[in-house]
Design a protein around this motif. Structure first.
Motif, mmCIF file in Angstrom:
data_model
loop_
_atom_site.group_PDB
_atom_site.id
_atom_site.type_symbol
_atom_site.label_atom_id
_atom_site.label_comp_id
_atom_site.label_asym_id
_atom_site.label_seq_id
_atom_site.Cartn_x
_atom_site.Cartn_y
_atom_site.Cartn_z
ATOM 1 N N GLU A 196 2.610 15.103 -175.559
ATOM 2 C CA GLU A 196 2.257 16.427 -176.061
ATOM 3 C C GLU A 196 3.483 17.078 -176.689
ATOM 4 O OE1 GLU A 196 -0.919 17.711 -172.591
ATOM 5 O OE2 GLU A 196 1.198 17.379 -172.114
ATOM 6 N N LYS A 197 3.241 17.869 -177.728
ATOM 7 C CA LYS A 197 4.326 18.582 -178.403
ATOM 8 C C LYS A 197 3.997 20.065 -178.505
ATOM 9 C CE LYS A 197 4.741 15.895 -182.046
ATOM 10 N NZ LYS A 197 5.218 15.382 -183.356
ATOM 11 N N ILE A 198 5.000 20.882 -178.239
ATOM 12 C CA ILE A 198 4.849 22.330 -178.228
ATOM 13 C C ILE A 198 5.865 22.943 -179.188
ATOM 14 C CG2 ILE A 198 5.114 24.403 -176.800
ATOM 15 C CD1 ILE A 198 4.238 22.690 -174.404
ATOM 16 N N PHE A 199 5.447 23.993 -179.881
ATOM 17 C CA PHE A 199 6.369 24.730 -180.749
ATOM 18 C C PHE A 199 6.467 26.165 -180.274
ATOM 19 C CE2 PHE A 199 7.166 27.446 -184.522
ATOM 20 C CZ PHE A 199 8.448 26.995 -184.809
ATOM 21 N N PHE A 200 7.713 26.654 -180.192
ATOM 22 C CA PHE A 200 7.987 28.037 -179.810
ATOM 23 C C PHE A 200 8.776 28.683 -180.935
ATOM 24 C CE2 PHE A 200 10.913 31.116 -177.727
ATOM 25 C CZ PHE A 200 9.965 31.972 -177.195
ATOM 26 N N SER A 201 8.214 29.712 -181.548
ATOM 27 C CA SER A 201 8.786 30.266 -182.775
ATOM 28 C C SER A 201 10.039 31.102 -182.555
ATOM 29 C CB SER A 201 7.748 31.128 -183.497
ATOM 30 O OG SER A 201 7.555 32.360 -182.806
ATOM 31 N N GLY A 202 10.266 31.595 -181.310
ATOM 32 C CA GLY A 202 11.294 32.606 -181.135
ATOM 33 C C GLY A 202 10.951 33.813 -181.985
ATOM 34 N N ASP A 203 11.946 34.574 -182.403
ATOM 35 C CA ASP A 203 11.734 35.692 -183.325
ATOM 36 C C ASP A 203 12.045 35.219 -184.736
ATOM 37 O OD1 ASP A 203 11.177 37.250 -181.172
ATOM 38 O OD2 ASP A 203 12.767 38.719 -181.488
ATOM 39 N N PHE A 217 1.466 19.917 -183.793
ATOM 40 C CA PHE A 217 1.755 20.376 -182.446
ATOM 41 C C PHE A 217 0.451 20.631 -181.695
ATOM 42 C CE2 PHE A 217 5.512 21.592 -184.879
ATOM 43 C CZ PHE A 217 6.527 21.105 -184.056
ATOM 44 N N ASP A 218 0.460 20.259 -180.427
ATOM 45 C CA ASP A 218 -0.716 20.527 -179.597
ATOM 46 C C ASP A 218 -0.879 22.018 -179.340
ATOM 47 O OD1 ASP A 218 -1.633 17.700 -178.684
ATOM 48 O OD2 ASP A 218 0.535 17.691 -178.407
ATOM 49 N N PHE A 219 0.253 22.723 -179.312
ATOM 50 C CA PHE A 219 0.206 24.156 -178.993
ATOM 51 C C PHE A 219 1.409 24.831 -179.627
ATOM 52 C CE2 PHE A 219 0.628 27.845 -176.044
ATOM 53 C CZ PHE A 219 -0.668 28.337 -176.139
ATOM 54 N N ALA A 220 1.185 26.013 -180.192
ATOM 55 C CA ALA A 220 2.280 26.773 -180.799
ATOM 56 C C ALA A 220 2.238 28.211 -180.307
ATOM 57 C CB ALA A 220 2.200 26.733 -182.320
ATOM 58 N N MET A 221 3.384 28.705 -179.881
ATOM 59 C CA MET A 221 3.551 30.097 -179.481
ATOM 60 C C MET A 221 4.250 30.803 -180.631
ATOM 61 S SD MET A 221 4.830 29.077 -175.672
ATOM 62 C CE MET A 221 5.496 27.513 -176.263
ATOM 63 N N MET A 222 3.534 31.697 -181.310
ATOM 64 C CA MET A 222 3.999 32.253 -182.576
ATOM 65 C C MET A 222 4.217 33.765 -182.476
ATOM 66 S SD MET A 222 4.013 29.459 -184.343
ATOM 67 C CE MET A 222 4.332 30.087 -185.980
ATOM 68 N N GLU A 223 5.395 34.196 -182.897
ATOM 69 C CA GLU A 223 5.751 35.609 -182.832
ATOM 70 C C GLU A 223 4.730 36.485 -183.566
ATOM 71 O OE1 GLU A 223 9.386 38.422 -184.303
ATOM 72 O OE2 GLU A 223 7.958 37.473 -185.635
ATOM 73 N N CYS A 224 4.325 37.572 -182.909
ATOM 74 C CA CYS A 224 3.355 38.494 -183.508
ATOM 75 C C CYS A 224 3.481 39.835 -182.789
ATOM 76 C CB CYS A 224 1.929 37.939 -183.359
ATOM 77 S SG CYS A 224 0.675 38.967 -184.122
#
Length: 368
Positions: A250-257, A274-281
């Motif tokens: 599994e691959k995850i992306f974290f955008s930071g700011d 990516f299986d999951f991405a946490m994207m700044e909003c």
């Protein structure tokens, strides 16, 4: 009278100087040897880290005055009417967890990632106020955390995206440092950690596009369009980043700011899907969109990085901008639906399983 005013101004300036100089919250100072090490980085120019695409992250005087006006005359609904409730997590259930990969959101950009018996904290900000002093910021929207720091199990790694107060929290580091095996950061950020008592051997600093393998996991430091600094004169002394976390299957992306830019497409092309991405909003403004995406850009950025499923972050915990506190999730939801993005918006503390749909995917923010 003029003399009295000058004396008062002088005392204020002196007080600020002494506070910044003597308060540990501001972190450490880069040494000459460290500066010499960072010269080889393509992101380091004239003694400072920079955005490689030349994005202008400086507000002009006029824009700064507009921004300050918003703080003195804020729009309504910038904070919830009631304290946000969170889902509590049992400490034993966390410590003994052996199931499929999951994440737990603490609000804003803080996550606990659990995978294959490994515990990873991402931008752990557990403090009450994202500021060097409690008088300088608005309190957290929720009175409780899903789990307190002293109830967390041993942490295999902590990942930081940059050194701003809403991501790198002095008090949280003090409480965490003795239960963390490794701190993984962008270049330069370790100077704050060592100032706060973390041993240098426990810190890994990476430049953009660099990779480290740790306990069978791959951590890749990737670009972001932002800036750094905790004090008056340390802007650009440390690097900022997004992160790719490769768990194997599994691959995850974290955008930071980050402001929106071509780096998202480059990351997607190089490391996606990516299986999951946490994207700044959240915490955005047209005046500073170069460093914080607008919600519609968040949805597009998740497509750029080739995320199968996306979660908006950087909202739901603190007031750092003048928009209504629910506006980020409302705007990004509309755009995500328009673009066909698979988006989730869990409650704070609700487990997110990478291999399962989110249960109770309700508009919980409408209650507050």
């Amino acid at each position: 009278m003029a003399l009295v005013i000058l004396v008062i101004v002088g005392l204020i300036v002196l007080s600020v100087f002494l506070f910044v100089t003597n308060s540990p919250q501001f972190g450490g100072k880069m040494t000459k040897e460290q500066k010499e090490r960072y010269v080889v980085s393509p992101n380091y120019k004239d003694g400072k880290f920079v955005n490689i695409n030349g994005a202008d992250v400086n507000l002009g005087f006029g824009d700064m005055m507009k921004s300050l006006k918003g703080y003195f005359f804020p729009l309504p609904k910038t904070i919830p009417e009631h304290n946000i409730s969170v889902e509590a997590i049992d400490s034993v259930a966390i410590a003994d967890y052996v199931g499929p990969t999951r994440l737990i959101w603490f609000g804003h950009s803080t996550f606990l990632l659990q995978s294959a018996t490994k515990n990873i904290l991402i931008d752990p900000m557990f403090g009450e106020v994202p500021a060097p002093n409690s008088m300088l910021g608005t309190s957290r929207f929720s009175k409780k955390l899903p789990i307190e720091i002293d109830q967390l199990p041993r942490i295999d790694a902590v990942v930081f995206s940059h050194d701003h107060y809403d991501h790198l929290d002095y008090g949280s580091v003090l409480l965490l440092k003795d239960k963390v095996n490794k701190f993984i950061t962008p270049l330069g950020l370790g100077v704050h950690l060592t100032e706060w008592g973390v041993e240098q051997k426990d810190i890994l600093e990476l430049d953009w596009w660099n990779t480290t393998n740790y306990l069978g996991m791959e951590f890749i430091c990737t670009p972001a369009q932002h800036f750094s600094g905790r004090g008056i004169s340390d802007r650009g002394n440390t690097l900022w980043s997004s992160w790719v976390i490769n768990l194997g299957n599994e691959k995850i992306f974290f955008s930071g700011d980050s402001g929106y830019g071509p780096h998202f497409q480059k990351i997607g092309d190089k490391f996606g899907p990516f299986d999951f991405a946490m994207m700044e909003c959240g915490q955005y403004n047209e005046l500073w969109k170069a460093i914080h995406m607008m919600p519609e850009e968040t949805a597009q950025a998740s497509i750029d990085v080739r995320a199968k499923r996306m979660m908006p972050i950087h909202w739901g915990a603190f007031k750092l901008a003048m928009h209504p506190w629910t506006e980020p999730i409302e705007r990004v939801s509309v755009k995500a639906k328009e673009l066909g993005v698979d988006m989730i918006a869990p409650k704070i503390g609700q487990p997110i399983y990478l291999d399962k749909p989110l249960t109770n995917n309700e508009q919980w923010w409408l209650k507050f």
